[in-house]
Design a protein around this motif. Structure first.
Motif, PDB file in Angstrom:
ATOM      1  N   MET A   1       1.103  -1.352   0.222  1.00 25.29           N
ATOM      2  CA  MET A   1      -0.147   0.130   0.196  1.00 25.29           C
ATOM      3  C   MET A   1       0.759   1.542   0.324  1.00 25.29           C
ATOM      4  O   MET A   1       0.381   2.046  -0.822  1.00 25.29           O
ATOM      5  CB  MET A   1      -1.050  -0.190   0.876  1.00 25.29           C
ATOM      6  CG  MET A   1      -1.781   0.833   1.004  1.00 25.29           C
ATOM      7  SD  MET A   1      -2.656   0.825   0.300  1.00 25.29           S
ATOM      8  CE  MET A   1      -3.836   2.367  -0.154  1.00 25.29           C
ATOM      9  N   SER A   2       2.173   1.089   1.106  1.00 26.38           N
ATOM     10  CA  SER A   2       3.028   2.405   0.853  1.00 26.38           C
ATOM     11  C   SER A   2       3.327   2.599  -0.511  1.00 26.38           C
ATOM     12  O   SER A   2       3.715   3.451  -0.545  1.00 26.38           O
ATOM     13  CB  SER A   2       3.634   1.977   1.982  1.00 26.38           C
ATOM     14  OG  SER A   2       4.755   0.708   1.866  1.00 26.38           O
ATOM     15  N   ALA A   3       3.736   2.030  -0.808  1.00 26.79           N
ATOM     16  CA  ALA A   3       4.679   1.311  -2.313  1.00 26.79           C
ATOM     17  C   ALA A   3       3.715   2.418  -3.744  1.00 26.79           C
ATOM     18  O   ALA A   3       4.011   2.894  -4.132  1.00 26.79           O
ATOM     19  CB  ALA A   3       4.930   0.025  -2.679  1.00 26.79           C
ATOM     20  N   ALA A 328      13.171  14.852  -3.307  1.00 30.53           N
ATOM     21  CA  ALA A 328      13.864  14.361  -3.482  1.00 30.53           C
ATOM     22  C   ALA A 328      13.635  14.223  -1.204  1.00 30.53           C
ATOM     23  O   ALA A 328      13.864  12.838  -0.833  1.00 30.53           O
ATOM     24  CB  ALA A 328      15.911  14.497  -3.123  1.00 30.53           C
ATOM     25  N   ALA A 329      13.233  14.809  -1.025  1.00 29.70           N
ATOM     26  CA  ALA A 329      12.384  13.677  -0.096  1.00 29.70           C
ATOM     27  C   ALA A 329      11.860  13.296   0.361  1.00 29.70           C
ATOM     28  O   ALA A 329      12.123  12.210   1.511  1.00 29.70           O
ATOM     29  CB  ALA A 329      11.474  15.430   1.071  1.00 29.70           C
ATOM     30  N   LEU A 330      10.779  12.832  -0.637  1.00 29.82           N
ATOM     31  CA  LEU A 330       9.641  11.602  -0.820  1.00 29.82           C
ATOM     32  C   LEU A 330      10.718  10.884  -1.321  1.00 29.82           C
ATOM     33  O   LEU A 330      10.128   9.190  -0.480  1.00 29.82           O
ATOM     34  CB  LEU A 330       8.753  11.852  -1.874  1.00 29.82           C
ATOM     35  CG  LEU A 330       8.059  13.350  -1.568  1.00 29.82           C
ATOM     36  CD1 LEU A 330       6.618  13.863  -3.103  1.00 29.82           C
ATOM     37  CD2 LEU A 330       6.570  12.510  -0.247  1.00 29.82           C
ATOM     38  N   ALA A 331      11.611  10.469  -1.840  1.00 28.38           N
ATOM     39  CA  ALA A 331      12.306   9.490  -2.213  1.00 28.38           C
ATOM     40  C   ALA A 331      12.763   8.822  -0.731  1.00 28.38           C
ATOM     41  O   ALA A 331      13.081   7.592  -0.875  1.00 28.38           O
ATOM     42  CB  ALA A 331      13.642   9.448  -3.204  1.00 28.38           C
ATOM     43  N   SER A 332      13.391   9.954  -0.167  1.00 29.67           N
ATOM     44  CA  SER A 332      13.985   9.214   1.350  1.00 29.67           C
ATOM     45  C   SER A 332      12.695   9.027   1.827  1.00 29.67           C
ATOM     46  O   SER A 332      13.067   7.853   2.961  1.00 29.67           O
ATOM     47  CB  SER A 332      13.957  10.985   1.509  1.00 29.67           C
ATOM     48  OG  SER A 332      14.974  10.398   2.731  1.00 29.67           O
ATOM     49  N   SER A 336      12.607   4.510   3.116  1.00 26.85           N
ATOM     50  CA  SER A 336      12.780   4.296   4.953  1.00 26.85           C
ATOM     51  C   SER A 336      11.470   3.243   4.720  1.00 26.85           C
ATOM     52  O   SER A 336      11.983   2.896   5.900  1.00 26.85           O
ATOM     53  CB  SER A 336      12.781   5.977   5.679  1.00 26.85           C
ATOM     54  OG  SER A 336      11.344   6.284   5.455  1.00 26.85           O
ATOM     55  N   LEU A 337      10.972   4.081   4.243  1.00 29.12           N
ATOM     56  CA  LEU A 337       9.737   3.046   4.535  1.00 29.12           C
ATOM     57  C   LEU A 337       9.819   1.327   3.493  1.00 29.12           C
ATOM     58  O   LEU A 337       9.701   0.574   4.693  1.00 29.12           O
ATOM     59  CB  LEU A 337       8.487   3.401   3.353  1.00 29.12           C
ATOM     60  CG  LEU A 337       7.414   4.530   4.563  1.00 29.12           C
ATOM     61  CD1 LEU A 337       6.327   4.855   2.996  1.00 29.12           C
ATOM     62  CD2 LEU A 337       7.030   4.535   5.585  1.00 29.12           C
ATOM     63  N   GLY A 342      11.301  -3.980   4.786  1.00 28.24           N
ATOM     64  CA  GLY A 342      12.285  -4.909   5.269  1.00 28.24           C
ATOM     65  C   GLY A 342      12.650  -5.758   6.355  1.00 28.24           C
ATOM     66  O   GLY A 342      12.243  -6.566   6.261  1.00 28.24           O
ATOM     67  N   LYS A 343      12.756  -4.606   7.206  1.00 26.18           N
ATOM     68  CA  LYS A 343      12.984  -5.073   8.510  1.00 26.18           C
ATOM     69  C   LYS A 343      11.771  -5.961   8.997  1.00 26.18           C
ATOM     70  O   LYS A 343      11.650  -6.597   9.823  1.00 26.18           O
ATOM     71  CB  LYS A 343      13.093  -4.037   9.176  1.00 26.18           C
ATOM     72  CG  LYS A 343      15.014  -3.564   9.250  1.00 26.18           C
ATOM     73  CD  LYS A 343      14.847  -2.151   9.828  1.00 26.18           C
ATOM     74  CE  LYS A 343      16.115  -1.357   9.807  1.00 26.18           C
ATOM     75  NZ  LYS A 343      16.766  -0.359  10.711  1.00 26.18           N
ATOM     76  N   GLY A 344      10.649  -5.878   8.578  1.00 22.70           N
ATOM     77  CA  GLY A 344       9.575  -5.912   9.490  1.00 22.70           C
ATOM     78  C   GLY A 344       9.083  -7.943   8.523  1.00 22.70           C
ATOM     79  O   GLY A 344       8.668  -8.880   9.389  1.00 22.70           O
ATOM     80  N   ALA A 345       9.814  -8.107   7.385  1.00 17.16           N
ATOM     81  CA  ALA A 345       9.705  -9.346   6.801  1.00 17.16           C
ATOM     82  C   ALA A 345      10.373 -10.093   7.564  1.00 17.16           C
ATOM     83  O   ALA A 345      10.567 -11.594   7.625  1.00 17.16           O
ATOM     84  CB  ALA A 345       9.876  -8.881   5.568  1.00 17.16           C
TER      85      ALA A 345
END
Length: 348
Positions: A1-3, A328-332, A336-337, A342-345
């Protein structure tokens, strides 16, 4: 959803559409019946229909302006060409013994559009052949054009009584405003001819790198002549609609500042003034934003003289949201999302 949300935000149309929805919401709060559409005598009426009809001239010119800007150019003469077009048409209609004849109106429209072809070729000649900067080349006609319109009208406001001509600005066909239908047809034609043929790619290549395009065999001069001529024709059509709507040719006020509205619509839609890639769909949204903003000013009771201030504010906000820093801020944020996901998975 975030992607998915990140991809939506990255689209050039995201923020203009958000701005349009915000303006719709403001109008709905100020006027609960904003979205209501009624049918009277087989014609559609309502605030949304008014926005489409009144915004048609801006959209028509903005379509031509989009292609000009895509070639790294700009056309400041469209307002003057619109005034000349309306003046020529009214002068011909007034000089005819039968101003209400469809044939008379057809001749007036044809002559006005033919004159716009001459002006478009003139602008293209100055830019493509003489190499004059587009802003200077079109500024010449912007300055002189109003004077030409004044000469045609002899300094008077020419009022005409011709139902066929007036129908261009305030008439209906199949329940829809004629002006809206004309704008839709012109928009569809431009989209079809530039996106279903190689023309659009050639225009973008000239805008990105004219010298490389020339060495690759692209005839840049011919393309510049084409886009400036097409933009002039768009301005003439818009001028005819504006003049027909008031049934009068006013050399001083017809199309006044419409070149700025067209440029704003193009910029809001995400087309870069540096040339190259362009978006006709974005221009459509930008034109709707401009006209909805004007409607909002009247709906919420803001003095009309403040309209330009609010236009500037909207353009500033949209440009800031589309700026490289914001991207650039949105790309960052997207990175992070992705890292968190990835960490959650991995943890699960």
């Amino acid at each position: 959803m975030s992607a998915l949300f990140a991809r939506m935000v990255a689209s050039r149309l995201f923020w203009p559409i958000v701005m349009l929805l915000v303006l719709f919401a403001v109008n709905l709060i100020a006027f609960p019946g904003f979205f209501s559409i009624t049918v009277r005598d087989g014609h559609l009426f309502g605030s949304l229909i008014d926005i489409l009809r009144n915004g048609a001239p801006t959209l028509i010119i903005a379509v031509g302006m989009t292609l000009v800007i895509a070639t790294r150019g700009i056309d400041l003469s469209v307002g003057a060409i619109a005034a000349i077009s309306g003046a020529v048409a009214c002068a011909i209609i007034l000089g005819s013994p039968n101003p209400g004849s469809i044939s008379t109106v057809a001749v007036a429209i044809a002559v006005a559009i033919l004159m716009s072809l001459v002006f478009g070729v003139w602008n293209g000649f100055l830019v493509a052949v003489l190499g004059i900067q587009p802003i200077i080349a079109t500024l010449i006609l912007m300055t002189a054009g109003r004077g030409v319109a004044m000469l045609i009208t002899e300094g008077q406001i020419l009022t005409v009584n011709s139902p066929p001509f007036k129908a261009l600005g305030s008439g209906f066909w199949l329940g829809l405003p004629v002006a809206t239908i004309i704008a839709a047809v012109l928009f569809a034609f431009a989209a079809l001819i530039t996106r279903r043929t190689a023309l659009g790619m050639l225009i973008e290549s000239v805008g990105i790198n004219p010298e490389a395009s020339r060495q690759a065999g692209v005839r840049a001069r011919g393309l510049l002549f084409t886009v400036y001529t097409f933009c002039a024709v768009c301005a003439a059509i818009a001028g005819l609609i504006l003049t027909a709507n008031t049934a009068a040719a006013d050399a001083n006020n017809t199309g006044l500042f419409i070149e700025l509205d067209a440029i704003l619509a193009v910029v809001i839609g995400g087309t870069s003034l540096a040339g190259g890639r362009y978006s006709l769909a974005g221009t459509l949204v930008g034109a709707l934003v401009i006209q909805t903003l004007v409607t909002t000013v009247y709906t919420v009771g803001i003095p009309p003289i403040a309209t330009m201030v609010f236009k500037a504010a909207v353009v500033t906000v949209v440009c800031l949201l589309q700026s490289p820093t914001t991207n650039a801020a949105l790309a960052s944020f997207r990175r992070s999302l992705a890292i968190r996901a990835g960490k959650g998975a991995a943890a699960s």
